[in-house]
Design an enzyme around this catalytic site. Structure first.
Site, PDB file in Angstrom:
ATOM      1  N   ALA A 144       0.779  -1.203   0.084  1.00 17.34           N
ATOM      2  CA  ALA A 144      -0.045   0.072   0.122  1.00 17.34           C
ATOM      3  C   ALA A 144       0.886   1.077  -0.063  1.00 17.34           C
ATOM      4  O   ALA A 144       0.609   2.215  -0.734  1.00 17.34           O
ATOM      5  CB  ALA A 144      -1.017   0.056   1.154  1.00 17.34           C
ATOM      6  N   TYR A 145       2.059   1.077   0.814  1.00 14.75           N
ATOM      7  CA  TYR A 145       2.725   2.470   0.926  1.00 14.75           C
ATOM      8  C   TYR A 145       3.533   2.661  -0.530  1.00 14.75           C
ATOM      9  O   TYR A 145       3.592   3.652  -0.971  1.00 14.75           O
ATOM     10  CB  TYR A 145       3.745   2.225   2.088  1.00 14.75           C
ATOM     11  CG  TYR A 145       4.846   3.178   2.025  1.00 14.75           C
ATOM     12  CD1 TYR A 145       4.430   4.797   2.575  1.00 14.75           C
ATOM     13  CD2 TYR A 145       6.182   3.099   1.636  1.00 14.75           C
ATOM     14  CE1 TYR A 145       5.637   5.473   2.514  1.00 14.75           C
ATOM     15  CE2 TYR A 145       7.121   4.190   1.891  1.00 14.75           C
ATOM     16  CZ  TYR A 145       6.695   5.107   2.202  1.00 14.75           C
ATOM     17  OH  TYR A 145       7.698   6.067   2.183  1.00 14.75           O
ATOM     18  N   ALA A 146       4.167   1.549  -1.204  1.00 14.65           N
ATOM     19  CA  ALA A 146       4.742   1.757  -2.183  1.00 14.65           C
ATOM     20  C   ALA A 146       4.008   1.988  -3.347  1.00 14.65           C
ATOM     21  O   ALA A 146       4.619   2.868  -4.071  1.00 14.65           O
ATOM     22  CB  ALA A 146       5.738   0.257  -2.293  1.00 14.65           C
TER      23      ALA A 146
END
Length: 229
Positions: A144-146
């Site tokens: 999700a972050y990437a």
């Protein structure tokens, strides 16, 4: 190029404070904008806007108008505000994906759109984003972050192309793990000598905002080299 007007989002955080102070030290006028309700310190001659939701277009427009009035325009926007989460897809929630995209890409796009008229009016406008090395090759739990930070990379490239015929450059800095108190607390056993110091990132940002970087636009610049304590 001293005496310019600078906005630093996420300006109350560990990296934001260092970046804001670095600009102020060379004679620039700096506005720190943050979602936090109060600033943890003050910056001489600067403007602090607290409690600003960067995903709220109306709130952002008001903040940009206030900065423009107080600082006499906007020459440089540094987008540091954002968030992080670590969770696997199987063990996590889709809500986390929505949260990351809201915090990392929607917030960036909202304020960038709002400042475009002022930055384009500058003789040498600069937009500098914080991407992530983890968005180039994502590890487990970083999906999700990437993905949201990869969105920042694509926004950087697309906006650089959009503004190619203007005086504005658009670039992104891609740090590895940043040496902050929060990261040290979260990873107490890590080898912090391999982490990037906030000042090292600030140095790259100041370069990208300088006349020396006038021909660099659409670049995604890794900043990954650590230093021993």
């Amino acid at each position: 190029m001293s005496g310019r007007s600078i906005i630093v989002t996420g300006g109350f955080g560990a990296l934001g404070r260092v970046v804001a102070a670095a600009f102020a030290a060379q004679g620039d006028r700096v506005a720190r904008i943050d979602f936090a309700p109060t600033a943890p310190d003050s910056l001489a001659g600067g403007v602090d806007l607290a409690g600003v939701d960067l995903t709220d277009a109306a709130a952002v427009e008001r903040a940009v108008a206030e900065v423009t009035a107080k600082l006499g325009g906007i020459d440089v926007l540094v987008n540091i505000a954002g968030g992080f989460t670590w969770e696997t897809l199987d063990g996590g929630s889709i809500a986390s994906w929505e949260k990351m995209f809201t915090m990392n890409i929607k917030s960036n796009a909202t304020i960038t759109k709002a400042v475009l008229p002022a930055v384009q009016a500058s003789a040498a406008g600069r937009i500098i984003n914080i991407g992530a090395g983890a968005a180039v090759q994502a590890a487990m739990g970083m999906g999700a972050y990437a993905a949201s930070k990869a969105g920042v990379h694509r926004l950087t490239e697309a906006l650089a192309a959009e503004l190619a015929d203007s005086n504005v450059t658009v670039n992104a800095v891609l740090p590895s793990i940043i040496d902050t108190p929060t990261n040290r607390a979260d990873m107490p056993d890590a080898d912090t000598s391999k982490w990037v110091k906030p000042q090292a990132i600030a140095d790259v940002i100041l370069f990208l905002a300088s006349p020396a970087a006038r021909s660099i636009s659409g670049a995604l610049i890794p900043v990954t080299r650590g230093q021993p304590d």
